[in-house]
Each structure stands twice: as structure tokens, then as C-alpha cells.
Design a protein around this motif. Structure first.
Motif, PDB file in Angstrom:
ATOM      1  N   LEU A  26       0.832  -1.199   0.000  1.00  0.00           N
ATOM      2  CA  LEU A  26       0.000   0.000   0.000  1.00  0.00           C
ATOM      3  C   LEU A  26       0.869   1.253   0.000  1.00  0.00           C
ATOM      4  CD1 LEU A  26      -2.870   1.218   0.154  1.00  0.00           C
ATOM      5  CD2 LEU A  26      -2.631   1.187   2.650  1.00  0.00           C
ATOM      6  N   ALA A  27       1.962   1.215   0.771  1.00  0.00           N
ATOM      7  CA  ALA A  27       2.864   2.374   0.812  1.00  0.00           C
ATOM      8  C   ALA A  27       3.392   2.704  -0.574  1.00  0.00           C
ATOM      9  CB  ALA A  27       4.021   2.102   1.776  1.00  0.00           C
ATOM     10  N   TRP A  28       3.646   1.682  -1.377  1.00  0.00           N
ATOM     11  CA  TRP A  28       4.171   1.921  -2.726  1.00  0.00           C
ATOM     12  C   TRP A  28       3.188   2.697  -3.594  1.00  0.00           C
ATOM     13  CZ3 TRP A  28       6.766  -3.250  -4.710  1.00  0.00           C
ATOM     14  CH2 TRP A  28       7.836  -3.566  -3.872  1.00  0.00           C
ATOM     15  N   VAL A  29       1.898   2.481  -3.400  1.00  0.00           N
ATOM     16  CA  VAL A  29       0.928   3.172  -4.263  1.00  0.00           C
ATOM     17  C   VAL A  29       0.460   4.498  -3.661  1.00  0.00           C
ATOM     18  CG1 VAL A  29       0.154   1.072  -5.393  1.00  0.00           C
ATOM     19  CG2 VAL A  29      -1.032   1.847  -3.345  1.00  0.00           C
TER      20      VAL A  29
ATOM     21  N   VAL B  55      -4.225   5.658   7.159  1.00  0.00           N
ATOM     22  CA  VAL B  55      -4.041   4.209   7.205  1.00  0.00           C
ATOM     23  C   VAL B  55      -4.038   3.807   8.673  1.00  0.00           C
ATOM     24  CG1 VAL B  55      -2.550   2.259   6.628  1.00  0.00           C
ATOM     25  CG2 VAL B  55      -2.672   4.238   5.077  1.00  0.00           C
ATOM     26  N   HIS B  56      -4.984   2.944   9.038  1.00  0.00           N
ATOM     27  CA  HIS B  56      -5.080   2.496  10.427  1.00  0.00           C
ATOM     28  C   HIS B  56      -4.871   0.991  10.494  1.00  0.00           C
ATOM     29  CE1 HIS B  56      -7.389   1.431  14.250  1.00  0.00           C
ATOM     30  NE2 HIS B  56      -6.301   2.068  14.625  1.00  0.00           N
TER      31      HIS B  56
ATOM     32  N   ALA C  29     -15.207   8.387   7.032  1.00  0.00           N
ATOM     33  CA  ALA C  29     -13.857   7.827   7.126  1.00  0.00           C
ATOM     34  C   ALA C  29     -13.431   7.181   5.817  1.00  0.00           C
ATOM     35  CB  ALA C  29     -13.777   6.810   8.265  1.00  0.00           C
ATOM     36  N   ARG C  30     -14.380   6.553   5.125  1.00  0.00           N
ATOM     37  CA  ARG C  30     -14.029   5.888   3.869  1.00  0.00           C
ATOM     38  C   ARG C  30     -13.711   6.874   2.747  1.00  0.00           C
ATOM     39  NH1 ARG C  30     -18.607   1.349   3.399  1.00  0.00           N
ATOM     40  NH2 ARG C  30     -19.652   2.795   4.822  1.00  0.00           N
ATOM     41  N   ASP C  31     -13.989   8.141   2.972  1.00  0.00           N
ATOM     42  CA  ASP C  31     -13.589   9.143   1.983  1.00  0.00           C
ATOM     43  C   ASP C  31     -12.078   9.358   1.984  1.00  0.00           C
ATOM     44  OD1 ASP C  31     -16.269   9.522   1.395  1.00  0.00           O
ATOM     45  OD2 ASP C  31     -16.467  11.272   2.714  1.00  0.00           O
ATOM     46  N   VAL C  32     -11.438   9.032   3.110  1.00  0.00           N
ATOM     47  CA  VAL C  32     -10.016   9.369   3.253  1.00  0.00           C
ATOM     48  C   VAL C  32      -9.145   8.216   3.722  1.00  0.00           C
ATOM     49  CG1 VAL C  32     -10.362  11.841   3.669  1.00  0.00           C
ATOM     50  CG2 VAL C  32     -10.480  10.241   5.594  1.00  0.00           C
ATOM     51  N   GLY C  33      -9.712   7.082   4.135  1.00  0.00           N
ATOM     52  CA  GLY C  33      -8.860   6.108   4.787  1.00  0.00           C
ATOM     53  C   GLY C  33      -9.219   4.656   4.596  1.00  0.00           C
ATOM     54  N   VAL C  34      -8.251   3.818   4.980  1.00  0.00           N
ATOM     55  CA  VAL C  34      -8.414   2.369   5.000  1.00  0.00           C
ATOM     56  C   VAL C  34      -7.940   1.833   6.340  1.00  0.00           C
ATOM     57  CG1 VAL C  34      -8.198   2.024   2.508  1.00  0.00           C
ATOM     58  CG2 VAL C  34      -6.141   2.003   3.949  1.00  0.00           C
ATOM     59  N   GLU C  35      -8.315   0.597   6.607  1.00  0.00           N
ATOM     60  CA  GLU C  35      -7.961  -0.051   7.865  1.00  0.00           C
ATOM     61  C   GLU C  35      -7.528  -1.487   7.580  1.00  0.00           C
ATOM     62  OE1 GLU C  35      -9.928   0.778  11.863  1.00  0.00           O
ATOM     63  OE2 GLU C  35     -11.145  -0.868  11.032  1.00  0.00           O
TER      64      GLU C  35
ATOM     65  N   PHE D 141      -6.497  -8.326   6.016  1.00  0.00           N
ATOM     66  CA  PHE D 141      -7.389  -7.632   5.084  1.00  0.00           C
ATOM     67  C   PHE D 141      -7.129  -6.138   5.159  1.00  0.00           C
ATOM     68  CE2 PHE D 141      -9.440 -11.366   6.781  1.00  0.00           C
ATOM     69  CZ  PHE D 141      -9.840 -12.046   5.636  1.00  0.00           C
ATOM     70  N   CYS D 142      -7.348  -5.479   4.039  1.00  0.00           N
ATOM     71  CA  CYS D 142      -7.397  -4.028   4.005  1.00  0.00           C
ATOM     72  C   CYS D 142      -8.796  -3.650   3.524  1.00  0.00           C
ATOM     73  CB  CYS D 142      -6.343  -3.469   3.067  1.00  0.00           C
ATOM     74  SG  CYS D 142      -6.225  -1.664   3.068  1.00  0.00           S
ATOM     75  N   VAL D 143      -9.468  -2.782   4.269  1.00  0.00           N
ATOM     76  CA  VAL D 143     -10.847  -2.409   3.948  1.00  0.00           C
ATOM     77  C   VAL D 143     -11.000  -0.891   4.040  1.00  0.00           C
ATOM     78  CG1 VAL D 143     -11.832  -4.608   4.730  1.00  0.00           C
ATOM     79  CG2 VAL D 143     -11.569  -2.749   6.370  1.00  0.00           C
ATOM     80  N   GLY D 144     -11.970  -0.379   3.273  1.00  0.00           N
ATOM     81  CA  GLY D 144     -12.248   1.055   3.350  1.00  0.00           C
ATOM     82  C   GLY D 144     -12.295   1.718   1.986  1.00  0.00           C
ATOM     83  N   ASN D 145     -11.603   2.848   1.855  1.00  0.00           N
ATOM     84  CA  ASN D 145     -11.679   3.703   0.676  1.00  0.00           C
ATOM     85  C   ASN D 145     -11.483   2.910  -0.614  1.00  0.00           C
ATOM     86  OD1 ASN D 145      -9.939   5.504  -1.373  1.00  0.00           O
ATOM     87  ND2 ASN D 145     -11.447   6.787  -0.320  1.00  0.00           N
ATOM     88  N   SER D 146     -12.435   2.991  -1.519  1.00  0.00           N
ATOM     89  CA  SER D 146     -12.405   2.146  -2.717  1.00  0.00           C
ATOM     90  C   SER D 146     -11.242   2.487  -3.644  1.00  0.00           C
ATOM     91  CB  SER D 146     -13.735   2.244  -3.459  1.00  0.00           C
ATOM     92  OG  SER D 146     -14.004   3.583  -3.849  1.00  0.00           O
ATOM     93  N   ALA D 147     -10.861   3.755  -3.722  1.00  0.00           N
ATOM     94  CA  ALA D 147      -9.743   4.130  -4.590  1.00  0.00           C
ATOM     95  C   ALA D 147      -8.429   3.572  -4.058  1.00  0.00           C
ATOM     96  CB  ALA D 147      -9.668   5.654  -4.724  1.00  0.00           C
TER      97      ALA D 147
END
Length: 393
Positions: free
Chosen positions: A107-110, A201-202, A225-231, A248-254
Motif C-alpha cells: 500500500l505504501a508503494w501506491v 491508514v489504520h 472515514a471511507r472518503d479518506v482512509g483504510v484499515e 485484510f485491508c478495507v475502506g476507501n475504494s480508490a
């Protein structure tokens, strides 16, 4: 030869203590290992049974889906609905990862490119810092203690920083300090991030390891929260599945979409029988996290009571499977690595030096509650013997 991407990394101090531990054990010493946070509680039997069944099916031996099979992604979304009242789309807002460390790193790479700025607590679990450094980002450490207000300190760091951070990464309940936050913290954090175009990122690794509540709050419970973040949610602690490497990573679709794209180039996902077994854990093992938590509660109390008896001040951990203790004053000048080496040599107890979690941790050591209560009491006796010797000359 030059290996430029890892030249920024300091020596891995945990390996120093681990090497000393192995040497002592080869010499016949009984070393009690409270260093590495490697859960010793077996994986629930229904999960293991399902794995064996799935392995026997040759259709599961092929390449799997990089983002996780659909039923597994549905299971994690159902888990969020039951646990936090959060509704997620399994197709666009959830992805399985090969453990949280892999997911965070990719995730950090993207999210980042060289020159970007990221805020990370300090001390913290090393991958939180080094995943971002590997992406080429610059990391600003925001000190986190039991006494501090992390949100206020983060805002202060933001006002001083240039360039401004693109990402804020945090993790509560926190490893190593065991600090916890309430839902109001995430409400503040989401509002802060939305107003400043920051991604969040949480890492919710210890969701179920809270001793005065049913579970820790989720970032995604906050509207917007899903406008700006993932967990990230991991199976390692809640279901005692550390070696299975399933998270798992869940949250912001982009953000999920970006992680899905890079993973499609890098891996074929978790071995499918493990994914199938993970579905059983999420759907059929509802009581397991509480049972595991109670085991850690007993160990937490055993260690805390023992530390009190020997006069070593320590905050009783409110969460996680760890304890975070400031080194006694008469030994503090040694620093955490030398103190950990002293404890191993004289007390026969392996601890994690706080410096391994960042410079702000150098006056502390971390205890992992990965031994039973009898062994923890034995460790306390060993540490008392070492403390009674006084600092080495």
C-alpha cells in the motif's frame, strides 16, 4: 555492492537479542522468551480441520485470486457489519493480503513516491516506519506516550512540517506502548484529514485484545472515514493465526483499487486452502477472540502483579498482548539494548529493546505475553535476581 533502498535502515536490534538467546539455549540455559510477539495459542480446531479438508481438494492447489476469493471478502465484510456496524462492499472496499506487513508495504508503494511526507507514531511497530521509507517517502515521527495526547501532538507536527504529510499512519490499540483511544479520536482524525486532503491508514491488529471493552473502535465507524482512509484487520491475534499470513485491508475504494492493482503484478494471493479456512474463522468462531483475550488478560495480570512485587513500575496494559515498561532508573543509562542483553545474561529472560521501535523507545523494554503464567512468574523471579545485582560495571 550498494543496496541503496535498505541503506537507510539501522541494524535490526531484535536479531542481536535473538542471537544471544539462541547461543544461551545451545549452551543449555533455560531462557524465557518474552521478546518476539509470536502467539503461542493454537489456531482454533475448526479452522485447522477446514484447512486439511481444503488441502485435500486438488482444485485448491492452483493460483488463487490476488485480492482474495469472493467468499472470503464477503466474510470480512460481514464481520465488520456484526462487530462495528460498518457496511462494506466486498468487491470494491475489501482485499485480502498476505499478512498485514505485506499489505502495508505494498500500500505504501501506491500511496507514496520519493519526497512525499508521512506521519507515523514513535515508538511504533517497525513496519509502520520502514514500509513508508521503502516507498521513498520521508517519515516524520510523532511521539506517542501514555501521558501525551497524540492528536494534539500530530496537529502541532503538521503545523511545523514542510512539505505537509500526504499520509498519516497509526495503530490503536498500539504496539508497543499498549495505548488505546476512543471513537472520538478517530472522529477528530477523520475531520483533520478531510480538511487537509490527507490519506489515513489504520492498523487494527489488536481489535479484540482490549481488556475493558468488547473490542477496540474501528476508524471506519466514523461517518466519512471511507472518503479518506483504510484499515487493516489481521487474523494473527484475534484468531491466533500468525503463521497463516492472512489479513485484510478495507475502506476507501480508490485506495483498495490501487492496492489491488499493484498486488495483481506482484502475487497470486494467499494459498487458497488458507483463505477457505479463514472463512470458517470469521463466520463460525465468534467466541474465539474473547477466549484468547482472557488468556492474555491472565498473563497481563500475572506479569503486572509480579512487576509490582519486585518494585519495577509499569503501566498495567489496557490492551494488546504486550507490556511496555520504562527501564528502572539505576539501569536507564545503559539504554534498552544493553539492558535487554543484561536481562538475558543475568535474568535468563529475553525482552525486546525499546530502541527497536524508534529512538523514543530507548528508555523502555517490551514484554510479549507469549508464555504461560507459570513461566511468567519464573521470569519475574529471574528479573528480580538481575535487578538485585545492580548495573554492570
Amino acid at each position: 555492492m550498494e543496496f541503496r533502498r535498505i541503506e537507510r535502515f539501522p541494524p535490526y536490534v531484535f536479531s542481536i537479542v535473538n542471537d544471544l538467546k539462541l547461543t544461551a539455549r545451545r549452551a543449555g540455559e533455560d531462557i524465557i522468551d518474552l521478546g518476539m510477539g509470536n502467539p503461542d495459542i493454537p489456531t482454533p480446531e475448526p479452522v485447522v480441520v477446514k484447512l486439511k479438508e481444503a488441502v485435500d481438494n486438488g482444485r485448491n492447489h492452483r493460483y488463487s485470486a490476488s485480492k482474495g476469493i469472493p467468499k472470503l471478502r464477503r466474510a470480512i465484510c460481514d464481520h465488520y457489519e456484526r462487530s462495528w456496524g460498518v457496511t462494506l462492499d466486498p468487491d470494491t472496499e475489501a482485499i485480502a493480503t498476505i499478512g498485514a506487513k505485506e499489505g502495508l508495504s505494498h500500500l505504501a508503494w501506491v500511496l507514496c513516491e520519493p519526497g512525499d511526507s508521512v506521519f507515523v507514531p514513535e515508538p511504533t511497530y517497525p513496519i509502520h516506519t520502514y514500509a513508508m521509507l521503502l516507498s521513498g517517502a520521508n517519515v516524520t515521527s510523532v511521539e506517542l506516550t501514555h501521558e501525551s495526547d497524540f492528536f494534539i501532538d500530530m496537529v502541532s507536527a503538521y503545523e511545523r512540517s514542510s512539505p505537509k504529510p500526504r499520509v498519516v499512519l497509526c495503530s490503536f490499540p498500539h504496539n508497543p506502548t499498549t495505548a488505546v483511544v476512543g471513537l472520538e479520536f478517530f472522529e477528530q482524525l477523520v475531520a483533520f484529514a478531510k480538511a487537509r486532503d490527507i490519506m489515513l491508514v489504520h492498523d487494527l491488529a489488536y481489535a479484540d485484545m482490549v481488556f475493558d471493552a468488547e473490542r477496540a473502535p474501528s476508524l471506519l465507524q466514523v461517518p466519512g472515514a471511507r472518503d479518506v482512509g483504510v484499515e487493516f484487520f489481521s487474523m494473527s491475534k484475534s484468531y491466533s493465526m500468525p503463521g497463516w499470513r492472512l489479513a485484510f485491508c478495507v475502506g476507501n475504494s480508490a485506495m483498495i483499487g490501487a492496492l489491488t492493482k499493484i498486488k495483481s503484478y506482484l502475487d497470486y494471493g494467499v494459498f487458497q486452502p488458507i483463505q477457505i479456512a479463514g472463512i470458517i474463522a470469521l463466520n463460525e468462531c465468534d467466541t474465539v477472540p474473547k477466549e484468547i483475550r482472557e488468556i492474555y488478560r491472565g498473563r497481563r495480570d500475572c506479569l503486572s502483579d509480579g512487576m509490582e512485587r519486585i518494585g519495577w513500575d509499569m503501566v498495567r496494559p489496557p490492551a494488546t498482548m504486550f507490556a511496555w515498561a520504562r527501564i528502572p532508573e539505576t539501569f536507564r543509562h545503559l539504554g534498552s539494548l544493553e539492558f535487554a542483553k543484561f536481562m538475558l545474561t543475568e535474568g535468563r529472560v529475553a525482552l525486546s529493546p525499546g530502541i527497536g521501535f524508534g529512538p523514543a523507545g530507548d528508555e523502555f523494554v517490551r514484554f510479549a505475553l507469549v508464555e504461560n503464567e507459570h513461566r511468567i512468574r519464573q521470569a519475574v523471579r529471574g528479573m528480580k535476581r538481575a535487578l538485585d545485582l545492580g548495573p554492570p560495571a
